[in-house]
Each structure stands twice: as C-alpha cells, then as structure tokens.
Design a protein around this motif. Structure first.
Motif, PDB file in Angstrom:
ATOM      1  N   ARG B  45       0.801  -1.247  -0.068  1.00 46.86           N
ATOM      2  CA  ARG B  45       0.004   0.002   0.140  1.00 46.86           C
ATOM      3  C   ARG B  45       1.035   1.143   0.046  1.00 46.86           C
ATOM      4  O   ARG B  45       0.573   2.161  -0.872  1.00 46.86           O
ATOM      5  CB  ARG B  45      -0.960   0.009   1.288  1.00 46.86           C
ATOM      6  CG  ARG B  45      -2.454  -0.321   0.912  1.00 46.86           C
ATOM      7  CD  ARG B  45      -3.204  -0.646   2.065  1.00 46.86           C
ATOM      8  NE  ARG B  45      -2.764   0.175   3.547  1.00 46.86           N
ATOM      9  CZ  ARG B  45      -3.269   0.917   3.940  1.00 46.86           C
ATOM     10  NH1 ARG B  45      -4.243   1.742   3.363  1.00 46.86           N
ATOM     11  NH2 ARG B  45      -2.900   1.346   5.272  1.00 46.86           N
ATOM     12  N   THR B  46       1.879   1.427   0.948  1.00 46.88           N
ATOM     13  CA  THR B  46       2.779   2.485   1.076  1.00 46.88           C
ATOM     14  C   THR B  46       3.524   2.674  -0.280  1.00 46.88           C
ATOM     15  O   THR B  46       3.849   3.717  -0.738  1.00 46.88           O
ATOM     16  CB  THR B  46       3.683   2.121   2.093  1.00 46.88           C
ATOM     17  OG1 THR B  46       2.726   2.057   3.287  1.00 46.88           O
ATOM     18  CG2 THR B  46       4.573   3.236   2.195  1.00 46.88           C
ATOM     19  N   LEU B  48       2.511   1.752  -3.197  1.00 47.84           N
ATOM     20  CA  LEU B  48       1.807   2.519  -4.175  1.00 47.84           C
ATOM     21  C   LEU B  48       1.562   3.880  -4.114  1.00 47.84           C
ATOM     22  O   LEU B  48       1.666   4.837  -4.966  1.00 47.84           O
ATOM     23  CB  LEU B  48       0.362   1.694  -4.288  1.00 47.84           C
ATOM     24  CG  LEU B  48      -0.695   2.248  -5.168  1.00 47.84           C
ATOM     25  CD1 LEU B  48      -0.226   1.941  -6.740  1.00 47.84           C
ATOM     26  CD2 LEU B  48      -2.074   1.445  -4.958  1.00 47.84           C
ATOM     27  N   HIS B  49       1.429   4.418  -2.824  1.00 50.01           N
ATOM     28  CA  HIS B  49       1.378   5.746  -2.464  1.00 50.01           C
ATOM     29  C   HIS B  49       2.650   6.300  -3.243  1.00 50.01           C
ATOM     30  O   HIS B  49       2.591   7.465  -3.859  1.00 50.01           O
ATOM     31  CB  HIS B  49       1.366   5.784  -1.175  1.00 50.01           C
ATOM     32  CG  HIS B  49       0.009   5.743  -0.514  1.00 50.01           C
ATOM     33  ND1 HIS B  49      -1.162   6.563  -1.010  1.00 50.01           N
ATOM     34  CD2 HIS B  49      -0.617   5.375   0.519  1.00 50.01           C
ATOM     35  CE1 HIS B  49      -2.094   6.625  -0.386  1.00 50.01           C
ATOM     36  NE2 HIS B  49      -1.931   5.688   0.750  1.00 50.01           N
ATOM     37  N   LEU B  50       3.804   5.932  -2.805  1.00 50.89           N
ATOM     38  CA  LEU B  50       5.280   6.493  -3.260  1.00 50.89           C
ATOM     39  C   LEU B  50       5.220   6.434  -4.732  1.00 50.89           C
ATOM     40  O   LEU B  50       5.691   7.599  -5.313  1.00 50.89           O
ATOM     41  CB  LEU B  50       6.243   5.660  -2.536  1.00 50.89           C
ATOM     42  CG  LEU B  50       6.498   5.898  -1.105  1.00 50.89           C
ATOM     43  CD1 LEU B  50       7.286   4.724  -0.770  1.00 50.89           C
ATOM     44  CD2 LEU B  50       6.998   7.336  -0.916  1.00 50.89           C
ATOM     45  N   LEU B  52       2.707   6.611  -6.958  1.00 54.73           N
ATOM     46  CA  LEU B  52       1.552   7.524  -7.529  1.00 54.73           C
ATOM     47  C   LEU B  52       2.163   9.052  -6.993  1.00 54.73           C
ATOM     48  O   LEU B  52       1.956   9.998  -7.848  1.00 54.73           O
ATOM     49  CB  LEU B  52       0.118   7.248  -6.951  1.00 54.73           C
ATOM     50  CG  LEU B  52      -0.609   5.880  -7.303  1.00 54.73           C
ATOM     51  CD1 LEU B  52      -1.839   5.803  -6.694  1.00 54.73           C
ATOM     52  CD2 LEU B  52      -0.299   5.543  -8.773  1.00 54.73           C
ATOM     53  N   GLY B  53       2.499   9.119  -5.817  1.00 50.83           N
ATOM     54  CA  GLY B  53       3.028  10.587  -5.221  1.00 50.83           C
ATOM     55  C   GLY B  53       4.278  10.984  -6.198  1.00 50.83           C
ATOM     56  O   GLY B  53       4.421  12.188  -6.056  1.00 50.83           O
ATOM     57  N   GLY B  56       2.857  12.147  -9.458  1.00 50.89           N
ATOM     58  CA  GLY B  56       1.490  12.834  -9.304  1.00 50.89           C
ATOM     59  C   GLY B  56       0.500  12.080 -10.308  1.00 50.89           C
ATOM     60  O   GLY B  56      -0.079  12.698 -11.260  1.00 50.89           O
ATOM     61  N   MET B  58      -2.906  10.046 -10.711  1.00 50.11           N
ATOM     62  CA  MET B  58      -4.161  10.098 -10.167  1.00 50.11           C
ATOM     63  C   MET B  58      -4.814   8.668  -9.411  1.00 50.11           C
ATOM     64  O   MET B  58      -5.447   8.592  -8.429  1.00 50.11           O
ATOM     65  CB  MET B  58      -5.216  10.585 -11.096  1.00 50.11           C
ATOM     66  CG  MET B  58      -5.327  11.920 -11.449  1.00 50.11           C
ATOM     67  SD  MET B  58      -5.244  13.158 -10.023  1.00 50.11           S
ATOM     68  CE  MET B  58      -7.067  12.927  -9.787  1.00 50.11           C
ATOM     69  N   ARG B  59      -4.315   7.599 -10.240  1.00 54.17           N
ATOM     70  CA  ARG B  59      -4.880   6.364  -9.815  1.00 54.17           C
ATOM     71  C   ARG B  59      -3.970   5.226 -10.235  1.00 54.17           C
ATOM     72  O   ARG B  59      -3.206   5.386 -11.271  1.00 54.17           O
ATOM     73  CB  ARG B  59      -6.173   6.089 -10.320  1.00 54.17           C
ATOM     74  CG  ARG B  59      -6.417   5.979 -11.597  1.00 54.17           C
ATOM     75  CD  ARG B  59      -7.911   6.172 -12.121  1.00 54.17           C
ATOM     76  NE  ARG B  59      -8.259   7.685 -12.215  1.00 54.17           N
ATOM     77  CZ  ARG B  59      -8.967   8.280 -11.582  1.00 54.17           C
ATOM     78  NH1 ARG B  59      -9.783   7.716 -10.679  1.00 54.17           N
ATOM     79  NH2 ARG B  59      -9.275   9.539 -11.862  1.00 54.17           N
ATOM     80  N   ARG B  78      -5.795   2.337  -5.609  1.00 56.09           N
ATOM     81  CA  ARG B  78      -6.018   3.945  -5.301  1.00 56.09           C
ATOM     82  C   ARG B  78      -6.761   4.517  -6.280  1.00 56.09           C
ATOM     83  O   ARG B  78      -6.605   4.515  -7.614  1.00 56.09           O
ATOM     84  CB  ARG B  78      -4.773   4.680  -5.218  1.00 56.09           C
ATOM     85  CG  ARG B  78      -3.998   4.575  -3.875  1.00 56.09           C
ATOM     86  CD  ARG B  78      -4.652   5.095  -2.730  1.00 56.09           C
ATOM     87  NE  ARG B  78      -4.631   6.435  -2.732  1.00 56.09           N
ATOM     88  CZ  ARG B  78      -5.214   7.015  -1.584  1.00 56.09           C
ATOM     89  NH1 ARG B  78      -5.840   6.475  -0.505  1.00 56.09           N
ATOM     90  NH2 ARG B  78      -5.233   8.589  -1.591  1.00 56.09           N
ATOM     91  N   GLY B  79      -8.100   4.885  -5.939  1.00 58.89           N
ATOM     92  CA  GLY B  79      -9.005   5.499  -7.177  1.00 58.89           C
ATOM     93  C   GLY B  79      -9.430   4.714  -8.295  1.00 58.89           C
ATOM     94  O   GLY B  79      -9.801   5.166  -9.047  1.00 58.89           O
ATOM     95  N   ALA B 151      -1.809  13.761 -12.914  1.00 56.56           N
ATOM     96  CA  ALA B 151      -2.790  14.820 -12.627  1.00 56.56           C
ATOM     97  C   ALA B 151      -2.581  15.943 -13.276  1.00 56.56           C
ATOM     98  O   ALA B 151      -3.704  16.813 -13.399  1.00 56.56           O
ATOM     99  CB  ALA B 151      -2.357  14.981 -11.278  1.00 56.56           C
TER     100      ALA B 151
END
Lengths: 122, 430
Positions: B45-46, B48-50, B52-53, B56, B58-59, B78-79, B151
C-alpha cells in the motif's frame, strides 16, 4: 490562517487547543476545513484523508485543507491528497488548499495537483 | 540512476531537476519501505502511494501474480473504484509476453494483442489506466502495476516510465521476498508436521520397547512404563520445560533396556538372587548404555540415565560408584522413580510397602541415595493429589485409590516435606 474564509459563527468558536491539534475541523454549512499537520506523510496523510471523507459523508461540498502549519509534503502525502481530490470529484465536492508554503506549492504545481485544486491565501 | 539524471538534464522542462529530486526521494523511501517493513500488505500500500505521489498519478494499483492460479490479484489500489476487478485472469501467452517484456512500462493503447486486454481492456480504459508494468524478478512474473493518468494531464515521458520501472523493480522485490517467505513458512510447517510425526513414532517405539522390557519380568509388569510416568511427574514438578519433560519420560521408559540381555530366570527369580546372579543382573545399566548410545535420541541424556540409574549420592551405587555431583541429574530422577516403583509394587519375594513406610524410606534416604530436591518434587506431587490441590490423578492411576487414601498420608507428606526441605545432599569428593 484561514479565518477570513469562514462564514457564520463556526470560526469564532475555534479555540487555540483545537487549532494546534494536528488535525481538526471547522464546520459551516457545506464547508469543512481540515488541518494538515507539520509533515504530511503516511500517518498524518491518512488522518487527513479520513477526515475529508468523513466530512463529505456528512454533506460537505467544499473542502479546505489548511497547510499553514505544514512544512513538508512527501510523495505519500501527494498520493493521499490526489485520493482526496478524486473522492471529492466523485462526490461532487470541491477542494482548496490554503496557506501552502512556497516549496509545497511548487511541488503541487510540478506534479499537476494544482490542475485540480485552488490554492488560496498564498 | 545516472541515466535518469542525464535524461533529465536533456529535458526541456525547467522543473525537470526538481521532478527527479522528488522522484529520487520517493525511490529512496520505497527502498527503505521494502527493506524494513514486515507487514506485506502495508508495504505494498505504501509503495503504491510512493509511486503515485512521485509523479502525481491520479490512480493505480498493484497486483500479485499467482502462476498456479493464472491470476493477477490486486494487493493495493488507489482510485480505481469498486467495479475494478479484484482478480484478472492471465493466459500463458500473456505471461510469456510479459516475461519477454520484463519490467517495462507498456502503453495500454499499444498492447492490444494481449489476451489480458481483450478480456479486461474495457475496465482499464474506463478507469483511465494508461500504463501496465509487468513486475519481473529473476525471470519470474510476480505481479503487475496498473498506472492511471497523471494529475497534470500530460502523457508519460520516457523519464516518467524509467521512474515507474525503477519503483516497480523495488515492488517486485518486495513481492519476491514475500513469496520466498511464504514458501519458507510452508516448508517450515511441513518440517514441523514431519517432526511431530517422527516424534510420535519415536515415542511409540519407546513405549513398545518399554513393553518389551517389561514382558521379560512377569512380576514387575508395567515397571518401565510406570518409571517413565513417575519420571515425567517429577520433571514436571521440577518445572522443567515441556521438551525436557518428554526427554525425561523417555529416559524413564528405557532405563532398564539392558535387562533385555539378562537371563529371564534371573529376572524372574522368586527368591533373593545369589552373588553370581546379582553380578549378571547388575550388568544391565552398562549394557543399556551400550544399546542406547548408538541411537540418535532427540534427548541427549537417555543413555546416561540407563547407565547411572543405580548410582547413589553416597557413592554406594553401581556400576561406577559415583558420588552426588558426578551423577547425571536425569539419572538421579530415574533412580528415585525406579526405587519408588520398586517399593510400591509387589515383587516376587515381597509385598509392596505401605504408603507411610515408603514416605519414611524416602525421608531416611534423602541426601544418601536420593537427591533431596528430587525427593521433595515427588512428595510434592503426591501431596498435591492427596490434599486435593490438584484434580490430576496421576498417582492415583498408578498406585490405586486405596493406597492414596491411606489414613493420615497428607499430614505425613507435609511433615516429611518440611524435614527434607532442611536436608542437604551430601557432597563427597572422590
């Protein structure tokens, strides 16, 4: 600071204690302010996201995330904020970021986050 | 990474440097995440966040691939919404194609030939998935990244794809580690089951041996089995660990294995045997040791218990006339269990002794033949049952109800325990 954004009486009841807690919300009809902590990472980011989703579930259509105390936003924070934006869109709500510092604003600009939110009071 | 930096330097974008610094930060965080986290789901999960972030995005989603099931199952999203399938089937052809491709970002629009896309392409398009990235580690397809739109609305550049693939390799390693760990756990579980089965077989064999030993002696039927049980009780009273108790019990069961080589008529003699017969009988501890020594027991002291279970603290035992501290502890326990059973069962030449008589014998010989703390442990176990402190009926089953309900046995045990508590084992030097 985002006091000038608030309408009604809700802003007046904000105590210093509430303001300085990592995440707190002010509510006026259809509008909710969620305060990000000093470092928007996974832990604090997930709290912000939870709070935003909660406010939207309660009927808020304008979300304002206050970054006045936020110094750093990391990649996880960006991903979480994009999730908030996406969720807001699905719920017909809008999101604005308030008092974002210069570095973070540049980051948001660079990653295209600002295509989806308004930066206010910068 | 140098490659990435060079490409950035060539980038016409003015914020290219900042982008790569931000991506580097995310990549470093991802490396730390993969290396440190123990909770796999949280790691993915983390991660994936890293991912995507960092750009930038979106999903997106991370899926694990099971070759056995031929299926990609989502580990983090995510999304992508509820309608995105949790599992996507993959044909062998797709798998081969992805393996050939390696960890590379594939534009969904350019990968129409894949069965995956003919089956699930509609949902990928509906969710604005722009890239799919097979996660390949050591020529094995471990999973897939589903990457949505940026994004910024811009198309993915070569640099972006490099960053995604670099992070994808980290995520692939995390999945690979998890798979290895799962496999290790499965093998450990199998080994544990095998060990349990072997232990059961070993213990059954030990009991069968004990029965074989006891069958030679018609008057002391069940002796080895009872000594095994008394040894177990004493070890438990001494608060030994469970595997040590099991080992002690085995030592008790097998202590007389050497008697298998002693003539039956000597063992069964309904009279007091003469010196020559006694010499023959007294060989059984050493013979028992010889029998047990070559066997690889799970408990090291089993042969020693057989060899020294007739030694006494005061050095008057056999075969070696050892003193107190020279005698292995397990042998002292088996010695007491053996003697206790001898006193409490009928023998060819004498009836069993009364409970008070046995308790008195133990008191008198504590510190001479028996180690005081071991004697105390046995008496404590008895007292626990006679006083009703324990619902366990271990002694009652072995000695009989009448024996355990001997009048005034409980106060006698309390008094004897007090007296033995002050007894010191004699410690004689050789």
């Amino acid at each position: 600071m985002i006091h000038d954004l608030e309408v009604g009486t809700a802003a007046a009841v904000v105590s210093e204690d509430v303001y300085f807690s990592p995440i707190a919300t002010l509510e006026v009809p259809h509008k909710a302010v969620v305060y990000a902590g000093d470092y928007l990472n996974k832990l604090s980011g997930e709290s912000v996201e939870r709070e935003c989703r909660q406010r939207m579930a309660e009927g808020a259509t304008e979300l304002i995330v206050d970054f006045s105390r936020t110094e750093i936003v990391n990649s996880i924070g960006v991903s979480i904020l994009l999730g908030v934006i996406d969720a807001a869109k699905s719920n017909g709500a809008t999101v604005a970021f308030a008092d974002v510092n210069e570095g973070t604003a540049e980051l948001f600009e660079m990653l295209g986050v600002t295509n989806h939110v308004r930066l206010i009071n910068n | 990474m140098n490659d990435l930096l060079n490409k950035t330097a060539e980038s016409p974008k003015t914020n290219g440097g900042s982008k790569i610094v931000h991506a580097f930060g995310a990549l470093a965080d991802l490396g730390a995440e993969v290396a440190n986290r123990s909770n796999f789901r949280d790691t993915i999960r983390t991660s994936l966040h890293l991912l995507l972030g960092s750009l930038g995005i979106m999903r997106g989603g991370v899926a694990r691939y099971s070759r056995f099931e031929g299926e990609l199952s989502l580990a983090a999203v995510r999304g992508l919404g509820d309608e995105f399938p949790l599992a996507i089937s993959l044909t062998r052809e797709d798998e081969r194609a992805f393996l050939e491709c390696g960890t590379r970002a594939l534009e969904v629009a350019d990968a129409r030939d894949l069965t995956l896309l003919s089956l699930s392409g509609w949902i990928l398009e509906a969710k604005d998935i722009e890239l799919i990235v097979p996660l390949v580690v050591h020529d094995e397809l471990l999973g897939m990244l589903f990457i949505g739109e940026k994004a910024s609305g811009e198309r993915y550049t070569t640099h972006d794809k490099d960053v995604i693939c670099a992070m994808g390799r980290h995520i692939g390693v995390a999945i690979s580690q998890r798979n290895l760990l799962t496999e290790l756990e499965r093998k450990a579980d199998e080994t544990r089951k095998l060990y349990d089965e072997m232990r059961t077989t070993y213990n059954d064999t030990v009991r069968a041996f004990a029965a074989a030993i006891d069958s030679k002696d018609k008057y002391t039927e069940g002796h080895s089995t009872r000594v095994g049980k008394y040894t177990e009780i004493i070890a438990r009273e001494l608060a030994w660990a469970e595997d040590e108790i099991e080992g002690a019990s085995v030592a008790g069961y097998l202590h007389d294995v050497g008697k298998l080589t002693v003539e039956r008529k000597i063992i069964n003699a309904p009279y007091k045997i003469d010196a020559k017969e006694s010499k023959e009988l007294n060989r059984h501890p050493a013979v028992g040791y010889e029998i047990l020594m070559p066997i690889h027991h799970p408990y090291a002291d089993v042969p020693l218990a057989a060899k020294y279970h007739h030694e006494r603290l005061d050095g008057r035992g056999y075969p070696d006339g050892l003193y107190d501290r020279e005698i292995p502890y397990i042998a002292k326990i088996v010695n007491l269990a053996d003697s206790f059973d001898a006193m409490t069962t009928d023998r060819p030449y004498k009836r069993r002794r009364s409970a008070p008589d046995v308790v008195e014998d133990l008191r008198r010989n504590s510190g001479l033949q028996f180690a005081p703390e071991i004697t105390s442990a046995l008496l404590r176990g008895l007292l626990r049952e006679t006083s009703g402190d324990s619902k366990n009926r271990r002694f009652r089953k072995l000695l009989g109800r009448d024996y355990m309900e001997t009048e005034n046995l409980t106060p006698l045990l309390r008094k004897t325990l007090d007296e033995i508590g002050t007894t010191q084992a004699i410690t004689l030097s050789v």
